[in-house]
Design a protein around this motif. Structure first.
Motif, PDB file in Angstrom:
ATOM      1  N   THR A 285      52.866  32.525  33.517  1.00  0.00           N
ATOM      2  CA  THR A 285      53.874  33.332  34.201  1.00  0.00           C
ATOM      3  C   THR A 285      54.669  34.135  33.174  1.00  0.00           C
ATOM      4  OG1 THR A 285      54.064  31.454  35.675  1.00  0.00           O
ATOM      5  CG2 THR A 285      55.643  33.216  35.996  1.00  0.00           C
ATOM      6  N   GLU A 286      54.815  35.421  33.415  1.00  0.00           N
ATOM      7  CA  GLU A 286      55.476  36.289  32.431  1.00  0.00           C
ATOM      8  C   GLU A 286      56.364  37.323  33.112  1.00  0.00           C
ATOM      9  OE1 GLU A 286      56.571  37.069  29.719  1.00  0.00           O
ATOM     10  OE2 GLU A 286      55.517  35.691  28.399  1.00  0.00           O
ATOM     11  N   ASP A 287      57.215  37.919  32.310  1.00  0.00           N
ATOM     12  CA  ASP A 287      57.982  39.086  32.714  1.00  0.00           C
ATOM     13  C   ASP A 287      56.987  40.225  33.010  1.00  0.00           C
ATOM     14  OD1 ASP A 287      59.391  41.500  32.699  1.00  0.00           O
ATOM     15  OD2 ASP A 287      60.879  40.734  31.278  1.00  0.00           O
ATOM     16  N   PRO A 288      57.014  40.781  34.234  1.00  0.00           N
ATOM     17  CA  PRO A 288      56.007  41.798  34.582  1.00  0.00           C
ATOM     18  C   PRO A 288      55.983  42.990  33.630  1.00  0.00           C
ATOM     19  CG  PRO A 288      57.334  41.192  36.490  1.00  0.00           C
ATOM     20  CD  PRO A 288      57.941  40.495  35.317  1.00  0.00           C
ATOM     21  N   ARG A 289      57.117  43.247  32.961  1.00  0.00           N
ATOM     22  CA  ARG A 289      57.143  44.418  32.052  1.00  0.00           C
ATOM     23  C   ARG A 289      56.261  44.196  30.821  1.00  0.00           C
ATOM     24  NH1 ARG A 289      63.559  44.512  31.826  1.00  0.00           N
ATOM     25  NH2 ARG A 289      62.993  42.327  31.588  1.00  0.00           N
ATOM     26  N   LEU A 290      56.025  42.923  30.468  1.00  0.00           N
ATOM     27  CA  LEU A 290      55.193  42.630  29.288  1.00  0.00           C
ATOM     28  C   LEU A 290      53.710  42.514  29.617  1.00  0.00           C
ATOM     29  CD1 LEU A 290      57.346  39.850  27.561  1.00  0.00           C
ATOM     30  CD2 LEU A 290      57.294  42.302  27.076  1.00  0.00           C
ATOM     31  N   LEU A 295      47.815  42.044  28.567  1.00  0.00           N
ATOM     32  CA  LEU A 295      46.436  42.131  29.076  1.00  0.00           C
ATOM     33  C   LEU A 295      45.559  43.002  28.190  1.00  0.00           C
ATOM     34  CD1 LEU A 295      47.020  42.480  32.942  1.00  0.00           C
ATOM     35  CD2 LEU A 295      46.161  40.479  31.716  1.00  0.00           C
ATOM     36  N   ALA A 296      46.203  43.947  27.487  1.00  0.00           N
ATOM     37  CA  ALA A 296      45.427  44.894  26.671  1.00  0.00           C
ATOM     38  C   ALA A 296      45.126  44.375  25.260  1.00  0.00           C
ATOM     39  CB  ALA A 296      46.191  46.217  26.592  1.00  0.00           C
ATOM     40  N   LEU A 297      45.690  43.216  24.900  1.00  0.00           N
ATOM     41  CA  LEU A 297      45.456  42.695  23.540  1.00  0.00           C
ATOM     42  C   LEU A 297      43.983  42.340  23.331  1.00  0.00           C
ATOM     43  CD1 LEU A 297      48.500  40.225  23.187  1.00  0.00           C
ATOM     44  CD2 LEU A 297      48.224  42.477  22.098  1.00  0.00           C
ATOM     45  N   PRO A 319      40.305  33.629  24.994  1.00  0.00           N
ATOM     46  CA  PRO A 319      39.957  33.974  26.376  1.00  0.00           C
ATOM     47  C   PRO A 319      38.459  34.143  26.549  1.00  0.00           C
ATOM     48  CG  PRO A 319      40.826  35.893  25.226  1.00  0.00           C
ATOM     49  CD  PRO A 319      40.950  34.741  24.275  1.00  0.00           C
ATOM     50  N   LEU A 320      38.012  33.931  27.775  1.00  0.00           N
ATOM     51  CA  LEU A 320      36.587  34.078  28.104  1.00  0.00           C
ATOM     52  C   LEU A 320      36.501  34.882  29.408  1.00  0.00           C
ATOM     53  CD1 LEU A 320      33.629  33.051  27.521  1.00  0.00           C
ATOM     54  CD2 LEU A 320      34.132  31.184  29.100  1.00  0.00           C
ATOM     55  N   GLY A 321      35.915  36.059  29.335  1.00  0.00           N
ATOM     56  CA  GLY A 321      35.743  36.854  30.563  1.00  0.00           C
ATOM     57  C   GLY A 321      36.994  37.657  30.910  1.00  0.00           C
ATOM     58  N   PRO A 322      36.992  38.248  32.122  1.00  0.00           N
ATOM     59  CA  PRO A 322      38.070  39.165  32.478  1.00  0.00           C
ATOM     60  C   PRO A 322      39.424  38.471  32.664  1.00  0.00           C
ATOM     61  CG  PRO A 322      36.553  38.856  34.335  1.00  0.00           C
ATOM     62  CD  PRO A 322      35.966  38.140  33.163  1.00  0.00           C
ATOM     63  N   ARG A 323      40.488  39.269  32.478  1.00  0.00           N
ATOM     64  CA  ARG A 323      41.863  38.774  32.687  1.00  0.00           C
ATOM     65  C   ARG A 323      42.417  39.439  33.935  1.00  0.00           C
ATOM     66  NH1 ARG A 323      43.350  40.558  26.540  1.00  0.00           N
ATOM     67  NH2 ARG A 323      41.576  39.496  25.583  1.00  0.00           N
ATOM     68  N   PHE A 324      43.252  38.711  34.651  1.00  0.00           N
ATOM     69  CA  PHE A 324      43.811  39.218  35.905  1.00  0.00           C
ATOM     70  C   PHE A 324      45.319  39.004  35.893  1.00  0.00           C
ATOM     71  CE2 PHE A 324      39.537  37.827  36.561  1.00  0.00           C
ATOM     72  CZ  PHE A 324      38.980  38.698  37.479  1.00  0.00           C
TER      73      PHE A 324
END
Ligand SMILES: Cc1cc2nc3c(=O)[nH]c(=O)nc-3n(C[C@H](O)[C@H](O)[C@H](O)COP(=O)(O)OP(=O)(O)OC[C@H]3O[C@@H](n4cnc5c(N)ncnc54)[C@H](O)[C@@H]3O)c2cc1C
Length: 462
Positions: A285-290, A295-297, A319-324
């Motif tokens: 869970t994160e601050d939506p602004r970050l 996700l782009a890292l 990570p393995l595979g796509p991030r959502f």
């Protein structure tokens, strides 16, 4: 599962026996069924399966084609399927189709604070204040006595895998017409009848229409059922990760200032060279602004951010595979029924994933509604009558509101770093961890085994 007639004849050769949108037949008379379920997500499919063996003729209407719903890019989530929900899936013949890919949850470790080795307030990283739940503690109460051994708290299963199993089971169901892709566009609901019109003009007449169409439920809006909504101003980043060390079936949750961070154990798999991979699913869970930046890292930087929050308990994490990512909001429908319609699953209640209970509530809705409908059918009652629907709504409302309250309270209490609250939480953790009866009650709640349980949750047939 059967198919409905179309101008092109039976659709038996098409995948999943679906009726595709190009078979639109606006001139044909309405399909007549007992039950029309709008939304063929995990909850809608489970309801269709649960009712199918009991002579309830059902139309299951889903906007997405089946291959899209089981695609790796559609839903990266894994769900914690509580023991009670597993009993339901077993009773309706779905569990055997996915059990090999279900990871038992044997222990749960909840920590106030993260695993950042550099956090000055937490020398050494993870907070010394934690609550540890072990499934072995259940050996001392009635849960274990039934089966002779302590059951796991539940299982972690990829949503994609659950959907594949549900589709597979659906294919063998009598009395179900699975109509997809097709969008329910308009409805006629009154005391006498219910009718659904699809985007291509086809119509379906039913004794009862069920809204299993998720948080944005069009049917709920059409019926004029209001909602209470609250934005947590948090987003959940979700993906699968691989880690160096085995997880031993332990689910971890760290309460961080931005919100909870969960590491949920998945089954091991093998990479392309045949090496065993230890896998977990994260709900971060994160601050939506970050979130867009995170996700782009690249994989190494993303893995390092996970380690900053979770620590190195499982060794290096990548990570393995796509991030959502999913925006997090609380949603509660003001009531569960209108003329000849009821709400189930996320259409009725959308909660924070802090306790991994959203789908579990939906499955308990399914178990209760299926029982109410099958009982009504046995007694020769009209399954869309207010008497029948009120029994369902009364049964489910309390359990759902209780979980809404608990998850909302926990989210607000833990998603901050205020020193007085933090102190109170830490003392609470230390005390609670020693209170065995209270811990056992919390465990049985998390397993979905408290309250007036529907037959399917008790593993009994309808
Ligand atoms: C990050 C995250 C993690 C979670 N983790 C857990 C967990 O560990 N355990 C747990 O129990 N729960 C968890 N949940 C909650 C869980 O995912 C949801 O509660 C569950 O997926 C809801 O299922 P549903 O079938 O009710 O709704 P949905 O999955 O939203 O399905 C609704 C379906 O209806 C269809 N539809 C919509 N409108 C129409 C229309 N007009 N006509 C035809 N079809 C239509 C849609 O295409 C969709 O397939 C999590 C949620 C999030 C966000």
């Amino acid at each position: 599962m059967t198919d409905i007639d179309s101008p092109r004849g039976p659709a038996a050769e098409r995948p999943f026996h679906l009726v595709s949108e190009d078979t639109a037949a606006t001139a044909t008379p309405p399909l007549r069924v007992d039950l029309a379920i709008i939304g063929g997500g995990m909850v809608g499919m489970s309801l269709a399966i649960a009712c199918s063996e009991h002579g309830i003729k059902t139309a299951l209407i889903e906007a997405e084609p089946a291959p899209a719903l089981t695609d790796r890019g559609y839903d990266g989530r894994s769900s914690a399927i509580a023991y009670g929900s597993q009993q339901v899936l077993k009773a309706i013949g779905v569990w055997d189709l996915l059990k090999d890919q279900a990871q038992p949850i044997l222990d749960i470790r909840v920590t106030d604070g993260g695993g950042d080795q550099r956090d000055a307030r937490r020398p050494g990283g993870v907070s010394p204040f934690f609550v540890h739940y072990s499934h072995r503690d259940l050996a001392e109460d009635g849960t274990a006595a039934q089966s002779g051994e302590a059951p796991p708290f539940g299982y972690i299963v990829e949503n994609r895998i659950s959907r594949v199993a549900l589709f597979e089971r659906l294919k063998a169901c009598p009395n179900v017409s699975h109509i997809a892709p097709a969008t329910a566009m308009s409805f006629k609901l009154d005391a006498e009848r219910a009718q659904v019109s699809l985007h291509d003009g086809r119509r379906i007449g039913a004794a009862l229409v069920v809204a299993a169409d998720g948080r944005q439920s069009a049917l709920r809006g059409f019926a004029g059922i209001g909602i209470s909504e609250s934005d947590y101003r948090q987003s959940a980043i979700v993906c699968t990760v691989v880690h160096e060390k085995p997880h031993h079936g332990v689910a971890h949750e760290h309460f961080l200032p931005a919100g909870p961070f969960a590491m949920l154990p998945m089954t091991d798999d093998r990479d392309d060279e045949g090496h065993v991979r230890h896998r977990s699913s994260i709900v971060w869970t994160e601050d939506p602004r970050l979130v867009p930046m995170l996700l782009a890292l690249d994989d190494d930087a993303f893995g390092a951010e996970i380690e900053r929050r979770f620590g190195l308990t499982l060794g290096r994490v990548r990570p393995l595979g796509p991030r959502f990512s999913y925006p997090l909001k609380l949603l509660v429908a003001e009531k569960y029924l209108a003329d000849r319609m009821v709400l189930v699953g996320d259409a009725a209640h959308g909660i924070h994933p802090i306790a991994g209970q959203g789908f579990n509530l939906g499955i308990r809705d399914v178990a209760a509604l299926a029982e109410v409908l099958v009982d009504a059918r046995r007694l020769g009652q009209d399954i869309g009558s207010p008497l029948v629907l009120e029994r369902y709504a009364r049964w489910r409302r309390f359990d759902n509101l209780l979980l809404v309250g608990v998850t909302d309270g926990l989210t607000r209490l833990f998603s901050n770093d205020l020193p007085p609250l933090r102190l109170a939480r830490d003392l609470g953790f230390a005390l609670f961890n020693k209170l065995k009866p209270a811990k056992r009650l919390a465990m049985r709640h998390a397993m979905g085994l408290v309250g007036d349980l529907p037959k399917l949750v008790r593993g009994k047939p309808l």
